[in-house]
Design a protein around this motif. Sequence first.
Motif, mmCIF file in Angstrom:
data_model
loop_
_atom_site.group_PDB
_atom_site.id
_atom_site.type_symbol
_atom_site.label_atom_id
_atom_site.label_comp_id
_atom_site.label_asym_id
_atom_site.label_seq_id
_atom_site.Cartn_x
_atom_site.Cartn_y
_atom_site.Cartn_z
ATOM 1 N N GLU A 10 41.139 33.722 41.478
ATOM 2 C CA GLU A 10 42.485 34.137 41.844
ATOM 3 C C GLU A 10 43.201 33.018 42.604
ATOM 4 O OE1 GLU A 10 43.826 36.906 40.861
ATOM 5 O OE2 GLU A 10 41.986 37.762 39.981
ATOM 6 N N ILE A 11 44.507 32.881 42.344
ATOM 7 C CA ILE A 11 45.307 31.906 43.071
ATOM 8 C C ILE A 11 45.564 32.437 44.476
ATOM 9 C CG2 ILE A 11 47.478 30.623 43.117
ATOM 10 C CD1 ILE A 11 47.673 31.016 40.112
ATOM 11 N N TYR A 70 42.555 25.597 44.485
ATOM 12 C CA TYR A 70 42.482 26.272 43.181
ATOM 13 C C TYR A 70 42.714 25.267 42.059
ATOM 14 C CZ TYR A 70 43.488 29.519 39.348
ATOM 15 O OH TYR A 70 43.461 30.196 38.147
ATOM 16 N N CYS A 71 41.827 25.282 41.077
ATOM 17 C CA CYS A 71 41.972 24.480 39.856
ATOM 18 C C CYS A 71 41.048 25.092 38.816
ATOM 19 C CB CYS A 71 41.629 23.019 40.104
ATOM 20 S SG CYS A 71 41.815 21.980 38.632
ATOM 21 N N GLN A 72 41.618 25.596 37.735
ATOM 22 C CA GLN A 72 40.829 26.339 36.755
ATOM 23 C C GLN A 72 39.690 25.523 36.167
ATOM 24 O OE1 GLN A 72 44.773 26.750 35.591
ATOM 25 N NE2 GLN A 72 44.477 28.742 34.620
ATOM 26 N N VAL A 77 37.130 29.363 41.101
ATOM 27 C CA VAL A 77 37.941 30.303 41.879
ATOM 28 C C VAL A 77 38.782 31.099 40.896
ATOM 29 C CG1 VAL A 77 39.707 30.567 43.653
ATOM 30 C CG2 VAL A 77 38.014 28.733 43.846
ATOM 31 N N ALA A 91 47.232 23.655 44.939
ATOM 32 C CA ALA A 91 46.573 24.257 43.780
ATOM 33 C C ALA A 91 47.079 23.607 42.501
ATOM 34 C CB ALA A 91 46.828 25.766 43.737
#
Length: 227
Positions: A46-47, A37-39, A44, A5
Amino acid sequence: MVKVAHVQLSSCCGCLVSLADTYEKLLDILNSIELVYCQTLMDVREIPDNLDIILVEGSVCLDDHHALELAEEVRKKAKILVALGACAATGGVTRFCRGNQMSKPVHSSFSPLTEVVKCDLAIPGCPPSPEVIVNVITAALNGDAEYLQPFAELAEKGEACGCDLLYKVVNKSLCMGCGTCAAACPTRAIEMLDGRPNVLKELCIKCGACSVQCPRIRFPKLIEEIE
């Protein structure tokens, strides 16, 4: 499949740009890992739990309880927590707060991730080079402890600058004059004079890139064998 992530705190996104700039090398890595995960790159919210590697860029704003909670969250969810870039590893330019002034009570306070939670590795640079990011991820996947040692030491120390290079290498007459430190410096704060590095302290942002890339610090045993 190794789950990875990318998390962003207080940063300029430069480290994420370096990660994306790995191009085909990143595609090779993605064959071995699962980016979950990657903003910026993924939708996505939530981590996920139980991640193998979490790359965190940016420093932690101590006045923001959400940032502090996020720092604690990534530590709990990562088997290997990596401070990505100077801000997360050593504080970088955020150490100077506003306009190169020392921090004041009226200013927001920022600390590197390495001082807020325990990090396993720290990748220096402002931003770190795409090649170093790829090499560290690959070494972590392959369990290459020798290559990762200086990155682990930087994560534990949480502080580095060009003065470390002078103290550990140059002042002990160990410098080979290879110029790797000058080539690695993102602000051109190191110049080679008569075959030896000279650190311009007014330009140094204390990212630690020079110390981590120096062959004398990274591979002392190998250099001794060659000599």
